[in-house]
Enzyme design. Structure first.
Site, short mmCIF file in Angstrom:
data_model
loop_
_atom_site.label_atom_id
_atom_site.label_comp_id
_atom_site.label_asym_id
_atom_site.label_seq_id
_atom_site.Cartn_x
_atom_site.Cartn_y
_atom_site.Cartn_z
N HIS A 203 0.80 -1.24 0.00
CA HIS A 203 0.00 0.00 0.00
C HIS A 203 0.82 1.28 0.00
O HIS A 203 0.27 2.36 -0.14
CB HIS A 203 -0.96 0.03 1.19
CG HIS A 203 -0.26 0.27 2.52
ND1 HIS A 203 0.29 -0.75 3.24
CD2 HIS A 203 -0.03 1.39 3.22
CE1 HIS A 203 0.82 -0.27 4.34
NE2 HIS A 203 0.66 1.03 4.36
C1 UD1 Z 1 -1.98 5.75 5.38
C2 UD1 Z 1 -0.69 6.33 5.93
C3 UD1 Z 1 0.41 5.27 5.85
C4 UD1 Z 1 -0.03 4.00 6.53
C5 UD1 Z 1 -1.37 3.53 6.00
C6 UD1 Z 1 -1.85 2.38 6.82
C7 UD1 Z 1 -0.36 8.74 5.57
C8 UD1 Z 1 0.34 9.75 4.77
N1 UD1 Z 1 -0.24 7.46 5.14
O1 UD1 Z 1 -1.77 5.44 4.01
O2 UD1 Z 1 1.56 5.76 6.51
O3 UD1 Z 1 0.94 3.02 6.31
O4 UD1 Z 1 -2.33 4.59 6.11
O5 UD1 Z 1 -2.78 1.60 6.15
O6 UD1 Z 1 -0.99 9.06 6.55
N2 UD1 Z 1 -8.98 4.77 0.86
C9 UD1 Z 1 -10.17 4.11 0.77
N3 UD1 Z 1 -10.84 3.84 1.94
C10 UD1 Z 1 -10.39 4.23 3.16
C11 UD1 Z 1 -9.17 4.91 3.23
C12 UD1 Z 1 -8.47 5.17 2.07
O7 UD1 Z 1 -10.64 3.74 -0.30
O8 UD1 Z 1 -11.05 3.94 4.19
C13 UD1 Z 1 -8.23 5.02 -0.40
C14 UD1 Z 1 -8.53 6.38 -1.00
O9 UD1 Z 1 -8.47 6.24 -2.38
C15 UD1 Z 1 -7.35 7.21 -0.53
C16 UD1 Z 1 -6.22 6.20 -0.51
O10 UD1 Z 1 -6.83 4.97 -0.10
O11 UD1 Z 1 -7.07 8.30 -1.36
C17 UD1 Z 1 -5.09 6.54 0.43
O12 UD1 Z 1 -5.59 6.72 1.76
P1 UD1 Z 1 -4.74 7.58 2.83
O13 UD1 Z 1 -5.38 7.51 4.16
O14 UD1 Z 1 -4.47 8.93 2.28
O15 UD1 Z 1 -3.35 6.88 2.86
P2 UD1 Z 1 -2.97 5.34 3.01
O16 UD1 Z 1 -2.39 4.90 1.73
O17 UD1 Z 1 -4.11 4.59 3.57
N1 UDP Z 2 -3.33 -5.64 9.02
C1 UDP Z 2 -4.60 -6.18 9.20
N2 UDP Z 2 -5.29 -6.62 8.11
C2 UDP Z 2 -4.78 -6.56 6.85
C3 UDP Z 2 -3.48 -6.00 6.68
C4 UDP Z 2 -2.79 -5.55 7.77
O1 UDP Z 2 -5.09 -6.26 10.33
O2 UDP Z 2 -5.46 -6.97 5.91
C5 UDP Z 2 -2.60 -5.15 10.20
C6 UDP Z 2 -1.22 -5.72 10.38
O3 UDP Z 2 -1.28 -6.97 11.03
C7 UDP Z 2 -0.55 -4.64 11.22
C8 UDP Z 2 -1.18 -3.37 10.70
O4 UDP Z 2 -2.38 -3.77 10.03
O5 UDP Z 2 -0.85 -4.78 12.59
C9 UDP Z 2 -0.26 -2.67 9.76
O6 UDP Z 2 -0.94 -1.64 9.13
P1 UDP Z 2 -0.57 -1.12 7.69
O7 UDP Z 2 0.23 -2.12 6.97
O8 UDP Z 2 -1.84 -0.67 7.08
O9 UDP Z 2 0.25 0.20 8.01
P2 UDP Z 2 1.79 0.50 8.34
O10 UDP Z 2 2.21 -0.37 9.47
O11 UDP Z 2 2.56 0.27 7.09
O12 UDP Z 2 1.78 1.95 8.67
#
Ligand code: UD1
Ligand code: UDP
Length: 353
Positions: A203
Site C-alpha cells: 500500500h
Molecule cells: C496511510 C498512511 C500510511 C499508513 C497507511 C496504513 C499517511 C500519509 N499514510 O496510508 O503511513 O501506512 O495509512 O494503512 O498518513 N482509501 C479508501 N478507503 C479508506 C481509506 C483510504 O478507499 O477507508 C483510499 C482512497 O483512495 C485514498 C487512498 O486509499 O485516497 C489513500 O488513503 P490515505 O489515508 O491517504 O493513505 P494510506 O495509503 O491509507
Molecule cells: N493488518 C490487518 N489486516 C490486513 C493487513 C494488515 O489487520 O489486511 C494489520 C497488520 O497486522 C498490522 C497493521 O495492520 O498490525 C499494519 O498496518 P498497515 O500495513 O496498514 O500500516 P503500516 O504499518 O505500514 O503503517
C-alpha cells in the site's frame, strides 16, 4: 487526568487497542478517543474497534481521503475545535500518519503536551510522507516514547535526551497478548485446503504511485509460482484497476482482513512479502522471513541474519529473497518486555497529571 487519543488509520487502531485496554485499569485517567476519519472503510476501520474492544470514538471527524495538504488541514482545524472544547491534560498520538502529525500540531499550538508512541523511527528517506510526519511529530512532542534502543539513539543524536524514554514496542505487547488466542482459533477459512502460501500486503505510495514499481512487484509475485494471498488495501485496489494491471492466477486477492485473521495468516504462511512498517515487525515477532518491498526500513532490528530482506520493487531481488532462508534470531529483546503500554501510561501520569 484527561487524555485525548488521536487516531485515524489502521495501524493506529491496532496500537491504540493495547494502550486503551491497559488504560481501563487506571480509574484516575479518562481517555477520549478522537478518530480523524482518515480511514473509513469498514474493513480498515470499524472492524478493529469491534474486534479489539477499542472504546467507541467520542469524536469522528470524518475527514476522508484527500491530498496531503487538504486532508491534514481539515484534521488540524477540527482537532483544534475538539481540544479547545475538551481541554485535555495531554494528547496521545501514534506512529507516522497524517493523523499523527495533525494531532501533535493542533495540540502543541494550544500548549497541550503531546506524547508520541513510536518516536525516533527514521528511514532517512524524506520522499516518504511518513518520514516527514515522524520528524515533525518528534520535534513538537513533550514525551518521546521510543520502541527500540536504536530509536533512543536517534533521538539522542537529535538532542532530545530529556524527553526520550525507551518503553518497548506496543505492537510487540499486542502480538504477545493475542498469540495464544490465535493458536486456539481455527485457521482462517480462506486458507482451507492451501498447504503452503506467501502472504502479501502492498500500500505504500512509493510502490502504488509509481507504475513501473507496481508492475515489477506484480511480475515478481507471478514468477514465484507460489500461492500468494494478498489482502488488498483500498488504495492499491483503486490503482490496480486504474493501471489495468493483470493479476496472475497464483495471486489471490482478498479484502483486507481483521487483526486476528491477519496474525493467524502470518502464523500459517511460509513467508511475508510487504511494504508495511507494522507487518515487517509482526513477521519478525512470529519468526517468519520477510521480503520488504522497500529500499530502506526504519525497523533495522528486523534485518538481523536475513529475517527481513530489503528488495524495493526489484523483481530479481524479490525472487532471490524468496529462495533464501534466515539464520538465528536473537534480537527480540530490542522491542522491550511486552509491557510497553503500562510504561507509557505511568510516564504520562508522572509527567502530565
Ligand atoms: C496511510 C498512511 C500510511 C499508513 C497507511 C496504513 C499517511 C500519509 N499514510 O496510508 O503511513 O501506512 O495509512 O494503512 O498518513 N482509501 C479508501 N478507503 C479508506 C481509506 C483510504 O478507499 O477507508 C483510499 C482512497 O483512495 C485514498 C487512498 O486509499 O485516497 C489513500 O488513503 P490515505 O489515508 O491517504 O493513505 P494510506 O495509503 O491509507
Ligand atoms: N493488518 C490487518 N489486516 C490486513 C493487513 C494488515 O489487520 O489486511 C494489520 C497488520 O497486522 C498490522 C497493521 O495492520 O498490525 C499494519 O498496518 P498497515 O500495513 O496498514 O500500516 P503500516 O504499518 O505500514 O503503517
Amino acid at each position: 487526568m484527561k487524555i485525548i487519543t488521536v487516531i485515524g488509520a489502521r495501524p493506529q487502531f491496532i496500537k491504540a487497542a493495547t494502550v486503551s485496554r491497559k488504560l481501563k485499569e487506571y480509574p484516575e485517567i479518562e481517555e477520549i478517543i478522537l478518530h480523524t476519519g482518515q480511514h473509513y472503510d469498514k474493513n480498515i476501520s470499524d472492524i478493529f474497534f469491534e474486534e479489539l474492544n477499542i472504546p467507541s470514538p467520542k469524536y469522528n471527524l470524518n475527514v476522508g481521503s484527500a491530498s496531503h495538504g487538504a486532508q491534514t488541514a481539515k484534521m488540524l482545524h477540527d482537532i483544534e475545535e475538539v481540544l479547545l472544547n475538551e481541554k485535555p491534560d495531554c494528547v496521545l498520538v501514534y506512529g507516522d500518519t497524517n493523523s499523527t502529525i495533525a494531532g501533535a500540531m493542533a495540540a502543541v499550538k494550544l500548549h497541550i503536551p503531546v506524547a508520541h508512541v513510536e518516536a525516533g523511527l527514521r528511514s532517512f528517506n524524506r520522499k516518504m510522507p511518513e518520514e516527514i510526519n515522524r520528524i515533525v511529530t518528534d520535534a513538537v512532542s513533550d514525551l518521546l516514547l521510543a520502541p527500540t534502543k536504536n530509536a533512543v539513539k536517534q533521538l539522542n543524536i537529535e538532542g532530545k535526551q530529556e524527553s526520550t524514554v525507551f518503553v518497548g514496542d506496543v505492537m510487540y505487547d499486542s502480538v504477545l497478548y493475542y498469540k495464544s488466542m490465535i493458536d486456539k482459533r481455527d485457521k482462517p477459512a480462506i486458507i482451507a485446503g492451501i498447504d503452503s502460501f506467501y502472504l502479501c500486503t502492498i500500500h505504500r505510495a512509493e510502490n502504488t504511485d509509481i507504475e513501473d514499481n507496481l508492475r515489477a512487484i506484480f511480475n515478481a509475485l507471478a514468477q514465484t509460482k507460489k500461492t500468494i494471498l494478498l489482502p488488498l488495501h483500498p488504495r492499491t485496489k483503486h490503482i490496480i484497476s486504474k493501471m489495468n494491471i493483470k493479476i496472475a492466477d497464483n495471486i489471490r486477492i482478498i479484502e483486507p482482513v481483521g487483526y486476528l485473521d491477519m496474525l493467524s495468516l502470518l502464523v500459517h504462511c511460509d513467508k511475508m512479502i510487504t511494504d508495511s512498517g507494522g507487518v515487517q515487525k509482526e513477521a519478525y515477532f512470529l519468526q517468519k522471513p520477510c521480503i520488504t518491498l522497500r529500499n530502506e526500513t526504519e525497523w533495522i532490528e528486523t534485518l538481523e541474519n536475513g529475517w527481513n530482506t530489503l528488495c524495493g520493487a526489484n523483481m530479481q531481488a524479490i525472487l532471490d529473497a524468496c529462495d533464501s532462508m534466515p539464520g538465528k534470531q536473537t534480537m527480540l529483546e530490542e522491542f522491550g518486555d511486552g509491557n510497553a503500554a503500562d510504561k507509557i501510561i505511568q510516564l504520562m501520569l508522572k509527567k502530565f497529571s
